[in-house]
Design an enzyme around this catalytic site. Structure first.
Site, short mmCIF file in Angstrom:
data_model
loop_
_atom_site.label_atom_id
_atom_site.label_comp_id
_atom_site.label_asym_id
_atom_site.label_seq_id
_atom_site.Cartn_x
_atom_site.Cartn_y
_atom_site.Cartn_z
N SER A 1 0.86 -1.17 0.00
CA SER A 1 0.00 0.00 0.00
C SER A 1 0.90 1.22 0.00
O SER A 1 1.74 1.37 0.89
CB SER A 1 -0.87 0.02 1.26
OG SER A 1 -1.60 -1.17 1.33
N ASP B 1 -8.50 -2.05 2.98
CA ASP B 1 -7.31 -2.39 2.21
C ASP B 1 -6.59 -3.41 3.09
O ASP B 1 -5.83 -3.05 3.96
CB ASP B 1 -6.46 -1.13 2.04
CG ASP B 1 -5.20 -1.37 1.21
OD1 ASP B 1 -5.18 -2.33 0.42
OD2 ASP B 1 -4.24 -0.59 1.35
N CYS C 1 -7.17 -0.79 7.38
CA CYS C 1 -6.08 -1.35 6.59
C CYS C 1 -5.20 -2.25 7.47
O CYS C 1 -4.95 -1.94 8.62
CB CYS C 1 -5.24 -0.23 5.99
SG CYS C 1 -3.84 -0.86 5.05
N TRP D 1 -4.86 -7.46 3.87
CA TRP D 1 -4.12 -8.56 3.25
C TRP D 1 -3.80 -9.64 4.27
O TRP D 1 -3.99 -9.43 5.45
CB TRP D 1 -2.84 -8.02 2.62
CG TRP D 1 -1.92 -7.33 3.57
CD1 TRP D 1 -1.01 -7.92 4.41
CD2 TRP D 1 -1.79 -5.92 3.79
NE1 TRP D 1 -0.33 -6.96 5.12
CE2 TRP D 1 -0.79 -5.73 4.77
CE3 TRP D 1 -2.43 -4.78 3.27
CZ2 TRP D 1 -0.40 -4.47 5.23
CZ3 TRP D 1 -2.04 -3.54 3.72
CH2 TRP D 1 -1.04 -3.39 4.69
P1 FAD Z 1 6.73 -14.33 1.36
O1 FAD Z 1 7.94 -15.05 0.95
O2 FAD Z 1 5.70 -14.09 0.35
O3 FAD Z 1 6.10 -15.06 2.61
C1 FAD Z 1 4.91 -14.55 3.17
C2 FAD Z 1 4.32 -15.54 4.16
O4 FAD Z 1 3.94 -16.73 3.49
C3 FAD Z 1 5.27 -15.99 5.25
O5 FAD Z 1 5.30 -15.08 6.31
C4 FAD Z 1 4.64 -17.31 5.64
O6 FAD Z 1 3.55 -17.09 6.49
C5 FAD Z 1 4.14 -17.84 4.33
N1 FAD Z 1 5.17 -18.72 3.74
C6 FAD Z 1 6.08 -18.43 2.80
N2 FAD Z 1 6.85 -19.49 2.52
C7 FAD Z 1 6.42 -20.49 3.30
C8 FAD Z 1 6.81 -21.85 3.48
N3 FAD Z 1 7.80 -22.41 2.79
N4 FAD Z 1 6.13 -22.59 4.38
C9 FAD Z 1 5.11 -22.07 5.10
N5 FAD Z 1 4.70 -20.79 4.98
C10 FAD Z 1 5.34 -20.01 4.09
N6 FAD Z 1 2.97 -5.64 3.57
C11 FAD Z 1 3.60 -4.62 4.22
O7 FAD Z 1 4.55 -4.86 4.98
N7 FAD Z 1 3.22 -3.31 4.04
C12 FAD Z 1 2.19 -2.97 3.22
O8 FAD Z 1 1.88 -1.79 3.07
C13 FAD Z 1 1.51 -4.03 2.53
N8 FAD Z 1 0.48 -3.75 1.70
C14 FAD Z 1 -0.17 -4.76 1.06
C15 FAD Z 1 -1.23 -4.45 0.22
C16 FAD Z 1 -1.88 -5.45 -0.46
C17 FAD Z 1 -3.02 -5.13 -1.38
C18 FAD Z 1 -1.46 -6.80 -0.29
C19 FAD Z 1 -2.15 -7.91 -1.02
C20 FAD Z 1 -0.42 -7.11 0.54
C21 FAD Z 1 0.25 -6.09 1.24
N9 FAD Z 1 1.33 -6.39 2.06
C22 FAD Z 1 1.95 -5.36 2.73
C23 FAD Z 1 1.88 -7.76 2.19
C24 FAD Z 1 2.99 -7.94 1.14
O9 FAD Z 1 2.43 -7.94 -0.17
C25 FAD Z 1 3.77 -9.25 1.28
O10 FAD Z 1 2.88 -10.32 1.34
C26 FAD Z 1 4.67 -9.30 2.47
O11 FAD Z 1 5.57 -8.22 2.46
C27 FAD Z 1 5.46 -10.59 2.53
O12 FAD Z 1 6.20 -10.74 1.34
P2 FAD Z 1 7.53 -11.60 1.28
O13 FAD Z 1 7.82 -11.88 -0.16
O14 FAD Z 1 8.61 -10.96 2.08
O15 FAD Z 1 7.13 -12.93 2.03
#
Ligand code: FAD
Length: 693
Positions: free
Chosen positions: A453, A691, A646, A693
């Protein structure tokens, strides 16, 4: 969405609007495989693509089409899985189809001996995904008319056999409304549904199991209806990977992670969108937490000169790169380390196969930039890999995991294993040399951009997009490793690098920070912008109430920046109330000094209420603060305040919804169910926006 060499030549000759064509729904249109024979199939000889699904199925001799309405790629993945399973278990001739790429007027001529499957994600507040908008408008229309029936027949779709599965999230009010509505419309038009329509629930975290539980009875019904014989599933690749030992990975036409041809040629060209990211400079980055063991990043992403634009409340997508540590693990366990920089070309074995990344490329580039290798492992995929196990006892274990839901949960899911970690664990590090690489290309998800966001106001900084991201680091008791989120740890490494930190990679994750051919050097990250409906009222004098604990405050920083500027410019700004929560004031109270500055601009009209959950004897959350301010909240709502939530969808947003209903009931002396109706009506009129997630 593949085009072949000849397509491109013909198109270039025929169409002046080639550029516009390439950007509409054709992912890798310019990134075709130059090694594929240009007349490999009849379809390739045609200029352009047909939008007639029946013609497409005929010319490629298919009897099963799986349409998908997909926003983030999950529905598309499920569609591909159905296609593979239908073909390997039942001998169906399957193809997947993006709903956006076909017309539906001739669905009434769909032959009785074929089947259509619909895999439909519901997006936001019960909306179709972007690629399903036109289909949905068509099929939901009161006076829908078809080519043959011309709207005369009562049951124009009587010949259409179909199955349907929906992807939804029960934390949203309009849970799975796409699949529910589409089946309703298809049934009304006389279509012949096979089995029940499935519903997967992302909110409960059961999407995968819901899908598995739905598909078995569906196959049974379909097999009966089409008289299909089930056979022992054998893996039948739809793609072919060819090694090119005589090619040099450094040569100019090899993709080393570049998302498309423009990027390969070194000149990135807009329009930038979900198919074509902009490699944006990170202008600034900093840590927001004062506590050492958790990180929250603030970043400023510079979009000047890109023609990208945003308005306050939109989302930015960050295109991640897998950590080197995980890329190495994947390569090692599959015995690919030695040839990770081998050039490979990928082509479809049939005209409808979709190649998920441009080619020629290398094993390393595919694993690092294109496949979601760190995600949770799918149980079905474990079954698919079982026959390729290094020995019979591992094969038996894999087969058990694949077929026993509880066992799989204990052995795999509860330990947070990613695929390579699971394979390492099972074989005790011995390499899995027999697995065809195509099974990963076809079976793992395409790496997905992550959304954030936007935490700045476009009125204040038109060309700089702020994000506020908590760095994901998940420790599970008993698990052998700490799970590191893909994108946020990549961003953390970029931030450390930008600050010249001697230890740019705090967790030894070893990201390829400078990107393919060093194109991301100077701290760049690939992005695109997604417009959202999460918007301030156009009239700044309207009161607003915002609830955003943790990083849920991100868009509200943007909202408040905007209102502070409007106040400085002399506009009348209405009451602006922000409910924020975190653990401890001294640790994770993000942007603490900025809120003070906004008060200077807006005076009494800006009020911030804070809940620190780990300070007093009792845990205090934003919901409690809302109750404390019930009188004022209700008064503002009566003055047509907008209410925004949010952050965490699963718990917080639901509870806030409930608490608001209770506040309205108490303050107005009405029943809770009446109050709930009022909250629903607020949602319908956009006075209550989420908003989450
Ligand atoms: P990822 O690698 O995608 O992992 C995320 C989670 O998935 C992990 O914490 C775990 O729970 C699970 N996971 C992953 N791998 C495994 C595995 N091997 N086994 C079990 N579980 C697993 N985030 C913010 O910090 N700030 C924002 O403003 C924000 N805004 C968003 C707005 C929208 C519309 C949406 C959809 C999401 C938003 N998010 C926000 C969340 C963000 O998009 C990400 O999902 C978040 O930052 C995690 O991404 P990542 O790639 O670091 O983690």
């Amino acid at each position: 969405a593949q085009l072949d060499t000849l397509d491109i030549v013909v198109l270039a000759a025929l169409l002046l609007g080639t550029v516009a064509y390439f950007t509409k729904g054709t992912y890798w249109a310019v990134a075709k495989d130059p090694y594929a024979g240009s007349l490999a199939n009849g379809a390739a000889a045609k200029a352009g693509k047909t939008r007639d699904i029946l013609e497409k199925m005929d010319e490629s001799t298919k009897n099963c089409v799986i349409f998908y309405g997909s926003q983030t790629g999950t529905a598309e993945d499920y569609a591909s899985r159905l296609a593979k399973e239908g073909s390997s278990r039942f001998g169906l001739k399957t193809m997947t189809a993006d709903l956006e790429e076909y017309d539906f007027e001739n669905l009434d001529s769909f032959p009785e001996d074929k089947v259509a499957m619909f895999v439909l994600a519901t997006y936001g507040e019960g909306e179709p995904t972007d690629n399903a908008v036109e289909f949905y408008e068509f099929i939901s229309s009161e006076d829908v008319s078809f080519t043959q029936g011309g709207g005369v027949s009562e049951k124009p779709l009587a010949n259409l056999k179909y199955v349907a599965f929906g992807l939804g999230n029960n934390t949203y009010e309009h849970y799975n409304s796409m699949v529910r509505n589409v089946t309703k419309f298809l049934d009304r038009l006389g279509a012949n549904r096979i089995g029940t329509a499935g519903e997967g629930d992302d909110g409960a975290g059961t999407m995968e199991e819901d899908f598995l539980a739905w598909k078995e009875p569906m196959w049974k019904h379909l097999a009966e209806s089409m008289q299909l014989q089930e056979r022992e599933a054998v893996y039948e690749p739809v793609l072919e990977v060819t090694e090119k030992p005589d090619m040099d990975a450094e040569s100019d036409d090899v993709y080393l992670g570049e998302p498309n041809k423009n990027h390969l040629e070194g000149k990135q060209k807009g329009p930038f969108n979900a198919h074509n990211p902009y490699i944006a400079p990170i202008a600034e980055s900093k840590e927001l937490f004062t506590i050492k063991d958790r990180n929250c990043l603030h970043m400023e992403i510079d979009i000047s000169g890109s023609n990208l634009s945003y308005t306050t409340g939109d989302h930015i997508a960050i295109w991640p790169t897998n950590a080197g540590k995980e890329v190495d693990r994947f390569m090692n366990i599959l015995g690919l380390s030695e040839k990770r920089h081998m050039v490979i070309s990928v082509k479809g074995l049939d005209a409808t196969a979709k190649i998920p990344f441009p080619s020629p490329t290398t094993y390393d580039a595919v694993v690092r930039y294109h496949m979601e290798i760190c995600a949770p492992v799918s149980r079905q995929f474990v079954s698919a890999l079982a026959p390729f196990s290094p020995n019979d006892s591992i094969k038996a274990e894999m087969t058990k995991m694949g077929s026993d839901r509880d066992y799989f949960h204990d052995q795999v899911a509860a330990r947070n294993y990613n695929l390579a970690q699971l394979l390492e664990f099972l074989s005790q590090g011995k390499t899995w040399d027999n697995v065809p690489f195509t099974i990963f290309v076809e079976g793992l998800h395409k790496i997905q951009p992550r959304y954030y966001s936007i935490s700045s106001s476009s009125l204040v900084q038109k060309n700089k997009i702020s994000i506020t991201a908590i760095v994901e680091s998940v420790e599970v008791p008993g698990a052998s490793h700490v799970l590191k989120g893909v994108t946020t740890n990549y961003l953390l490494a970029l931030k450390q690098k930008q600050h010249g930190d001697p230890n740019p990679d705090p967790h030894g994750l070893d990201y390829a920070i400078t990107g393919p051919r060093n194109k991301y050097d100077g701290i760049h990250v690939p992005v695109h912008v997604r417009h959202s409906n999460f918007k301030l009222p156009s009239d700044p004098s309207k009161p607003i109430i915002m609830v955003g604990p943790g990083t849920g405050v991100a868009p509200f920083r943007g909202f408040i920046q905007e209102r502070a500027k409007q106040a400085r410019d002399g506009e009348t700004v209405g009451k602006t109330m922000l409910f924020f929560g975190c653990r401890k004031k001294a640790e994770d109270f993000i942007y603490a000094d900025e809120w003070e500055a906004y008060k200077n601009d807006m005076g009494e009209n800006f009020e911030m209420l804070t809940a620190f959950s780990r300070e007093g004897a009792q845990k205090v959350y934003v919901q409690h603060l809302l109750k404390q301010r019930a009188v004022e909240i209700d008064r503002l709502l009566q003055q047509k305040a907008y209410f925004y939530v949010c952050g965490d969808a699963a718990n917080m947003a639901r509870e806030v919804n409930t608490v608001l209903g209770q506040i309205i009931a108490e303050q107005r002396g009405i029943s809770e169910s009446k109050a709930e109706d009022i909250v629903k009506a607020m949602r319908n009129s956009n006075a209550y926006q989420e908003d989450v997630w």
